[in-house]
Design a protein around this motif. Structure first.
Motif, short mmCIF file in Angstrom:
data_model
loop_
_atom_site.label_atom_id
_atom_site.label_comp_id
_atom_site.label_asym_id
_atom_site.label_seq_id
_atom_site.Cartn_x
_atom_site.Cartn_y
_atom_site.Cartn_z
N ILE A 1 -7.13 3.49 3.83
CA ILE A 1 -5.73 2.68 3.23
C ILE A 1 -5.69 0.94 4.33
O ILE A 1 -5.55 0.02 3.66
CB ILE A 1 -4.64 3.65 4.99
N VAL B 1 0.53 -1.16 0.41
CA VAL B 1 0.27 0.09 0.06
C VAL B 1 0.90 1.34 -0.27
O VAL B 1 2.08 1.51 0.83
CB VAL B 1 -1.01 0.23 0.78
N ARG C 1 0.57 5.90 -0.88
CA ARG C 1 0.40 6.69 -1.00
C ARG C 1 0.22 7.61 -2.21
O ARG C 1 1.30 7.31 -2.95
CB ARG C 1 0.36 8.04 0.39
N TRP D 1 -5.28 5.49 -1.33
CA TRP D 1 -3.79 4.56 -1.07
C TRP D 1 -4.18 3.58 -2.67
O TRP D 1 -5.22 3.23 -3.02
CB TRP D 1 -3.94 3.76 -0.11
#
Length: 70
Positions: A38, A12, A14, A19
């Protein structure tokens, strides 16, 4: 294979306001979309990793079972 860990979640990263989920296979990323939450992104990563790597997958939420994992 490379594993991206962001804020404690594998796969994951940003991407602006969302995300993004990526699973690396043979040193190449496979994208699984972008999500506002997230934890949702981490769960999507787990599902994808379980499908691709089966029981060998390194998951964010070890207590959940995903199709393809067993």
């Amino acid at each position: 294979f490379p594993v991206t860990i962001h804020r404690g979640y594998r796969g994951v990263v940003r991407n602006r306001a969302k995300w993004s989920v990526k699973v690396w296979v043979n040193y190449k990323p496979i994208s699984f979309g972008s999500y506002a939450d997230i934890e949702e992104a981490a769960s999507i990563y787990d599902q994808a990793a379980a499908q691709i790597f089966g029981e060998e997958a390194l998951l964010n939420f070890e207590d959940k079972e995903y199709e393809g994992e067993n």
